[in-house]
Design a protein around this motif. Structure first.
Motif, PDB file in Angstrom:
ATOM      1  N   ILE A  49       0.811  -1.218   0.000  1.00  0.00           N
ATOM      2  CA  ILE A  49       0.000   0.000   0.000  1.00  0.00           C
ATOM      3  C   ILE A  49       0.846   1.271   0.000  1.00  0.00           C
ATOM      4  O   ILE A  49       0.321   2.367   0.138  1.00  0.00           O
ATOM      5  N   GLY A  50       2.158   1.118  -0.156  1.00  0.00           N
ATOM      6  CA  GLY A  50       3.016   2.297  -0.277  1.00  0.00           C
ATOM      7  C   GLY A  50       3.047   3.171   0.954  1.00  0.00           C
ATOM      8  O   GLY A  50       2.987   4.408   0.856  1.00  0.00           O
ATOM      9  N   ALA A  51       3.156   2.575   2.128  1.00  0.00           N
ATOM     10  CA  ALA A  51       3.174   3.343   3.376  1.00  0.00           C
ATOM     11  C   ALA A  51       4.366   4.294   3.406  1.00  0.00           C
ATOM     12  O   ALA A  51       5.448   3.976   2.912  1.00  0.00           O
ATOM     13  N   LYS A  52       4.179   5.465   4.022  1.00  0.00           N
ATOM     14  CA  LYS A  52       5.235   6.483   4.113  1.00  0.00           C
ATOM     15  C   LYS A  52       5.868   6.552   5.504  1.00  0.00           C
ATOM     16  O   LYS A  52       7.014   6.981   5.638  1.00  0.00           O
ATOM     17  N   VAL A  53       5.098   6.159   6.534  1.00  0.00           N
ATOM     18  CA  VAL A  53       5.547   6.307   7.918  1.00  0.00           C
ATOM     19  C   VAL A  53       5.129   5.075   8.699  1.00  0.00           C
ATOM     20  O   VAL A  53       4.104   4.446   8.395  1.00  0.00           O
ATOM     21  N   ILE A  54       5.916   4.731   9.720  1.00  0.00           N
ATOM     22  CA  ILE A  54       5.508   3.724  10.700  1.00  0.00           C
ATOM     23  C   ILE A  54       5.550   4.369  12.084  1.00  0.00           C
ATOM     24  O   ILE A  54       6.524   5.030  12.431  1.00  0.00           O
ATOM     25  N   ILE A  55       4.485   4.166  12.854  1.00  0.00           N
ATOM     26  CA  ILE A  55       4.464   4.541  14.266  1.00  0.00           C
ATOM     27  C   ILE A  55       4.490   3.248  15.068  1.00  0.00           C
ATOM     28  O   ILE A  55       3.623   2.391  14.902  1.00  0.00           O
ATOM     29  N   SER A  94       9.129   2.703   0.075  1.00  0.00           N
ATOM     30  CA  SER A  94       8.289   3.899   0.209  1.00  0.00           C
ATOM     31  C   SER A  94       8.355   4.527   1.594  1.00  0.00           C
ATOM     32  O   SER A  94       8.020   5.707   1.760  1.00  0.00           O
ATOM     33  N   ILE A  95       8.773   3.781   2.621  1.00  0.00           N
ATOM     34  CA  ILE A  95       8.771   4.316   3.985  1.00  0.00           C
ATOM     35  C   ILE A  95       9.892   5.325   4.162  1.00  0.00           C
ATOM     36  O   ILE A  95      11.065   5.030   3.939  1.00  0.00           O
ATOM     37  N   ARG A  96       9.514   6.521   4.600  1.00  0.00           N
ATOM     38  CA  ARG A  96      10.486   7.608   4.742  1.00  0.00           C
ATOM     39  C   ARG A  96      10.804   7.935   6.195  1.00  0.00           C
ATOM     40  O   ARG A  96      11.866   8.475   6.485  1.00  0.00           O
ATOM     41  N   TYR A  97       9.862   7.655   7.104  1.00  0.00           N
ATOM     42  CA  TYR A  97      10.074   8.024   8.498  1.00  0.00           C
ATOM     43  C   TYR A  97       9.570   6.903   9.417  1.00  0.00           C
ATOM     44  O   TYR A  97       8.613   6.194   9.092  1.00  0.00           O
ATOM     45  N   VAL A  98      10.234   6.790  10.560  1.00  0.00           N
ATOM     46  CA  VAL A  98       9.780   5.892  11.626  1.00  0.00           C
ATOM     47  C   VAL A  98       9.626   6.727  12.890  1.00  0.00           C
ATOM     48  O   VAL A  98      10.565   7.424  13.299  1.00  0.00           O
ATOM     49  N   CYS A  99       8.442   6.685  13.484  1.00  0.00           N
ATOM     50  CA  CYS A  99       8.166   7.385  14.734  1.00  0.00           C
ATOM     51  C   CYS A  99       7.935   6.337  15.821  1.00  0.00           C
ATOM     52  O   CYS A  99       7.417   5.252  15.545  1.00  0.00           O
ATOM     53  N   GLY A 100       8.306   6.669  17.055  1.00  0.00           N
ATOM     54  CA  GLY A 100       8.181   5.659  18.090  1.00  0.00           C
ATOM     55  C   GLY A 100       7.908   6.210  19.468  1.00  0.00           C
ATOM     56  O   GLY A 100       8.292   7.338  19.808  1.00  0.00           O
ATOM     57  N   PHE A 101       7.222   5.393  20.262  1.00  0.00           N
ATOM     58  CA  PHE A 101       7.035   5.647  21.683  1.00  0.00           C
ATOM     59  C   PHE A 101       8.106   4.869  22.436  1.00  0.00           C
ATOM     60  O   PHE A 101       8.817   4.050  21.881  1.00  0.00           O
ATOM     61  N   GLY A 102       8.220   5.134  23.736  1.00  0.00           N
ATOM     62  CA  GLY A 102       9.167   4.402  24.560  1.00  0.00           C
ATOM     63  C   GLY A 102      10.111   5.338  25.288  1.00  0.00           C
ATOM     64  O   GLY A 102      10.371   6.473  24.849  1.00  0.00           O
ATOM     65  N   ASP A 103      10.645   4.861  26.409  1.00  0.00           N
ATOM     66  CA  ASP A 103      11.561   5.669  27.209  1.00  0.00           C
ATOM     67  C   ASP A 103      12.819   6.023  26.433  1.00  0.00           C
ATOM     68  O   ASP A 103      13.345   7.131  26.553  1.00  0.00           O
ATOM     69  N   THR A 104      13.333   5.089  25.669  1.00  0.00           N
ATOM     70  CA  THR A 104      14.477   5.356  24.799  1.00  0.00           C
ATOM     71  C   THR A 104      14.167   4.784  23.429  1.00  0.00           C
ATOM     72  O   THR A 104      13.678   3.654  23.323  1.00  0.00           O
ATOM     73  N   VAL A 105      14.429   5.560  22.388  1.00  0.00           N
ATOM     74  CA  VAL A 105      14.175   5.083  21.028  1.00  0.00           C
ATOM     75  C   VAL A 105      15.501   4.995  20.284  1.00  0.00           C
ATOM     76  O   VAL A 105      16.435   5.762  20.551  1.00  0.00           O
ATOM     77  N   PRO A 106      15.635   4.062  19.347  1.00  0.00           N
ATOM     78  CA  PRO A 106      16.883   3.920  18.595  1.00  0.00           C
ATOM     79  C   PRO A 106      17.156   5.137  17.733  1.00  0.00           C
ATOM     80  O   PRO A 106      16.259   5.947  17.443  1.00  0.00           O
ATOM     81  N   ASP A 107      18.408   5.291  17.325  1.00  0.00           N
ATOM     82  CA  ASP A 107      18.774   6.358  16.400  1.00  0.00           C
ATOM     83  C   ASP A 107      17.977   6.210  15.104  1.00  0.00           C
ATOM     84  O   ASP A 107      17.765   5.098  14.609  1.00  0.00           O
ATOM     85  N   GLY A 108      17.537   7.338  14.590  1.00  0.00           N
ATOM     86  CA  GLY A 108      16.761   7.323  13.358  1.00  0.00           C
ATOM     87  C   GLY A 108      15.266   7.291  13.567  1.00  0.00           C
ATOM     88  O   GLY A 108      14.506   7.346  12.593  1.00  0.00           O
ATOM     89  N   VAL A 109      14.825   7.203  14.832  1.00  0.00           N
ATOM     90  CA  VAL A 109      13.392   7.165  15.137  1.00  0.00           C
ATOM     91  C   VAL A 109      12.964   8.514  15.696  1.00  0.00           C
ATOM     92  O   VAL A 109      13.616   9.057  16.612  1.00  0.00           O
ATOM     93  N   ILE A 110      11.899   9.077  15.162  1.00  0.00           N
ATOM     94  CA  ILE A 110      11.353  10.342  15.657  1.00  0.00           C
ATOM     95  C   ILE A 110      10.592  10.073  16.949  1.00  0.00           C
ATOM     96  O   ILE A 110       9.620   9.307  16.957  1.00  0.00           O
ATOM     97  N   PRO A 111      10.999  10.666  18.086  1.00  0.00           N
ATOM     98  CA  PRO A 111      10.360  10.332  19.371  1.00  0.00           C
ATOM     99  C   PRO A 111       8.983  10.959  19.514  1.00  0.00           C
ATOM    100  O   PRO A 111       8.756  12.108  19.133  1.00  0.00           O
ATOM    101  N   LEU A 112       8.062  10.204  20.087  1.00  0.00           N
ATOM    102  CA  LEU A 112       6.721  10.699  20.384  1.00  0.00           C
ATOM    103  C   LEU A 112       6.412  10.679  21.878  1.00  0.00           C
ATOM    104  O   LEU A 112       5.464  11.322  22.320  1.00  0.00           O
ATOM    105  N   GLN A 113       7.213   9.954  22.645  1.00  0.00           N
ATOM    106  CA  GLN A 113       6.954   9.806  24.083  1.00  0.00           C
ATOM    107  C   GLN A 113       6.954  11.148  24.797  1.00  0.00           C
ATOM    108  O   GLN A 113       6.156  11.377  25.710  1.00  0.00           O
TER     109      GLN A 113
END
Length: 543
Positions: free
Chosen positions: A162-168, A191-210
Motif C-alpha cells: 500500500i506504499g506506506a510512508k511512515v511507521i508509528i 516507500s517508507i520515509r520516516y519511523v516514529c516511536g514511543f518508549g523511554d528510549t528510542v533507537p537512532d533514526g526514530v522520531i520520538p513521540l513519548q
C-alpha cells in the motif's frame, strides 16, 4: 436473534437491508456535520441519530466529546502495563487525550507528506494505539493497523503493498522493541520515509513521540484541510486468505455503521465504560470497542493480554458497562467470578464463528450476552443471545433485536456465506497490483466460510473456516505457507497446528535445536507466534 425473512429452501437468499441514511432528516432533528454530536439519551435516540444524522468522522466525534466533557476520563491503561511496555499506566481525561492527539498530529504534518499518505501503526492495546490512530486521522493521513505479533517479514509485505510512508511503533513490548522492528521493516520497504516511536528510549533514526505526553509546548500548527472526511478512509486492516494478504480499507461511514450496530445491540448507555481485551488492528476490535466508545463519549479501559489481578482492579476502580473479549473466555470469566456486577453487556467476539454452535449455553439472565460473529475483515454480525439458548443467527438482514440493518447476508452458489451493506467494504484500497476481496454479483463479498441454512428456521450453520486457513487466537495463517515460513530455520524443522479449546488452534514446532530455530526465525522477521512455537515445552511432573 436475527429475524428470518420466511425463506424456505434453495441455494441462495438475498434479503434487502435498509442502509444507513446519509442525508439530514428534519423530523428526527439530526446532528450537524461539523459537531458530530450524538444524542445518546436512549437506545431509540441512538438509532435515530445513526439513521438520520448527516455523516461525521471518528475524529469529529472525539473532538466533540473533548469539548463537552473535558474532565471526563477518556482512556485508561491496564494496571499491569509496566510488565509488558515502557512507562507507567496512564489515565487520560478527554482534554489531556485531545492535547496529545493534536501534538502527534502536528508532528506528523511537519514531515511534509502528501494528504492521504499511509501511516502504519503497531502498538499494544494501550493508550498509544488509540491516540496514534486519532492523530493520524487528524493530520489527514490514512492509518494502517498492523497486528501486534507481526514482525518484519509480514509487516514489510503488507506495508509495501500500500506504499506506506511512515511507521508509528511502540517501544518495549514483552522483551522486544517494536521500534527496532519498524526500522528493519523500513529498510525492506522503499516507500517508507520516516519511523516514529514511543518508549523511554528510542533507537537512532526514530522520531520520538513519548515526550509529547508531558511536553509544555507542542509543535506549531500547520494548515489542514477542513472539508468533509466521511467518505475518506478511516482505517486499513488486513484480510488473510489462502493466497495473499489483502488490504481492507473502511471509510468513516462504514466503521460507524459497524460500531453503531454493536453499540445498539449492547444497549450501551451514555458515557459507558467499556473494557476491551481486543487490540485495534481488526474490524472487530474497532467496531466493538473504539467506535462505541466514541459514539457514547465514555471511558475506554484498555487491557493487553489477560492478567486476572489487573482485570479485576480495572473493574473495581472504574466500573464497567461492557466487556469486550474473545468468546471462548467469557464462560471462563463467569465461572471464576471475574465478571463486573450486572447489568453489564458481554461482547463475545467469535474470531472462529464456526465454533459458536458448539459453545456452552448462557444461563445467567442478569447479563446481556452479545455474540459478535467476525467474518475476517469483511464484516461482523452482533446478536444478543437468549438465555439458555445456543449461539445462532439467521439468514436475512444482519440485525439483532435493536441493531440497524447495516449488512445483508446471503449464501452463495458455492455454499459459502457472503455479506454486503453499509459496513462491508467493496472497493479495493489499491487499484492495481494487489489482491482484492472476492466481490460477487450485487456487491456481495464472499467471506469464504462454508455454510448451510435450515430451511424452516432460517438459521445459518457455519461448517468450518475458509479453505486453506488456520486461526490461532484471531491470527490467520495460510496452511500452505506455514512450512514455507520455516526455510530460515534449516533442515529437520516442522510446524503443526493443533486444535485448542480457547485459541481454535495453536502452533507447535519441532526442531533438532529449538533455540537455534527460534533465533533463525526471529532474525528472519517471522511472526512471534511462529517463533514461540519452538520454545521448550515443559515436561510433565512425575506423579
Amino acid at each position: 436473534m436475527l429475524r428470518s425473512s420466511g425463506w424456505r429452501g434453495g441455494t441462495a437468499c438475498s434479503i434487502r437491508a435498509k442502509p444507513l441514511c446519509t442525508g439530514f432528516c428534519p423530523r428526527h432533528g439530526g446532528a450537524s456535520r461539523q459537531s458530530g454530536e450524538v444524542p445518546v439519551n436512549s437506545t431509540r435516540d441512538f438509532a435515530i441519530w445513526l439513521e438520520a444524522a448527516q455523516p461525521t468522522s471518528l475524529d469529529a466525534l472525539f473532538t466533540t466529546a473533548a469539548l463537552k466533557h473535558p474532565t471526563r476520563v477518556a482512556l485508561v491503561d491496564s494496571p499491569h502495563r509496566c510488565r509488558f511496555a515502557d512507562g507507567p499506566p496512564r489515565h487520560l481525561t478527554y482534554a489531556a487525550a485531545d492535547r496529545i492527539v493534536e501534538a502527534i498530529a502536528r508532528r506528523l504534518r511537519h514531515l511534509g507528506l502528501p494528504r492521504q499518505s499511509v501511516v502504519g501503526i503497531q502498538c499494544p492495546n494501550g493508550v498509544e494505539s488509540v491516540l496514534s490512530l486519532l492523530a493520524v486521522l487528524r493530520a489527514g493521513y490514512v492509518p494502517a493497523l498492523l497486528p501486534l505479533l507481526w514482525r518484519r517479514s509480514e509487516a514489510a509485505e503488507a506495508l509495501g503493498l500500500i506504499g506506506a510512508k511512515v511507521i508509528i511503533a511502540a517501544g518495549r513490548i514483552a522483551g522486544e522493541n517494536l521500534c527496532n522492528v519498524a526500522l528493519a521493516t523500513a529498510v525492506d520497504v522503499f516507500s517508507i520515509r520516516y519511523v516514529c516511536g514511543f518508549g523511554d528510549t528510542v533507537p537512532d533514526g526514530v522520531i520520538p513521540l513519548q515526550e509529547l505526553f508531558t511536553a509544555d509546548r507542542i509543535d506549531p500548527a500547520s494548515p489542514v484541510a477542513t472539508e468533509d472526511r466521511t467518505a475518506e478512509i478511516a482505517a486499513v486492516t488486513w484480510e488473510t486468505t489462502a493466497q495473499a494478504k489483502i488490504p481492507v480499507a473502511r471509510t468513516h461511514a462504514q466503521l460507524l455503521a459497524a460500531g453503531g450496530a454493536v453499540a445498539l445491540e449492547t444497549q450501551l448507555p451514555q458515557a459507558a465504560r467499556i473494557l476491551t481485551l481486543l487490540g485495534l488492528s481488526s474490524c472487530a476490535g474497532l467496531a466493538c470497542a473504539l467506535v462505541p466508545w466514541l459514539l457514547c463519549g465514555g471511558t475506554l479501559l484498555l487491557h493487553q493480554g489477560f492478567a486476572v489481578p489487573a482485570f479485576s482492579e480495572q473493574i473495581c476502580e472504574y466500573g464497567c458497562d461492557a466487556v469486550v473479549a474473545p468468546a471462548p473466555i467469557i464462560p471462563e470469566l463467569a465461572a471464576e467470578g471475574l465478571l463486573p456486577a450486572p447489568p453489564c453487556g458481554l461482547l463475545a467476539v467469535w474470531y472462529a464463528p464456526e465454533r459458536a454452535v458448539s459453545g456452552p449455553r448462557w444461563r445467567d439472565a442478569r447479563f446481556r450476552l452479545i455474540d459478535v460473529y467476525a467474518f475476517g475483515e469483511i464484516g461482523l454480525v452482533p446478536v444478543q443471545r437468549k438465555t439458555d439458548a445456543p449461539a445462532c443467527f439467521t439468514i436475512g438482514p444482519a440485525t439483532g433485536a435493536r441493531a440497524l440493518a447495516v449488512s445483508e447476508i446471503t449464501r452463495t452458489r458455492s455454499g459459502t456465506l457472503a455479506m454486503r451493506g453499509p459496513m462491508v467494504p467493496v472497493r479495493p484500497f489499491v487499484a492495481h497490483g494487489t489482491a482484492r476481496l472476492p466481490v460477487e454479483a450485487g456487491d456481495f463479498v464472499d467471506t469464504g466460510y462454508p455454510c448451510r441454512v435450515d430451511g424452516w428456521t432460517g438459521e445459518v450453520m457455519i461448517g468450518g473456516p475458509p479453505a486453506g486457513l488456520i486461526n490461532v487466537g484471531g491470527y490467520r495463517f495460510a496452511q500452505r505457507g506455514l512450512q514455507e515460513l520455516l526455510g530460515p530455520a534449516g533442515p529437520g524443522v516442522s510446524l503443526a497446528a493443533l486444535p485448542d479449546r480457547l485459541l481454535s488452534h495453536r502452533l507447535v514446532g519441532n526442531a533438532p535445536d529449538r533455540e537455534a530455530a527460534q533465533t533463525a526465525l526471529a532474525r528472519h522477521g517471522a511472526n512471534a507466534l511462529v517463533v514461540s512455537a519452538f520454545r521448550e515445552r515443559r515436561r510433565p511432573r512425575a506423579a
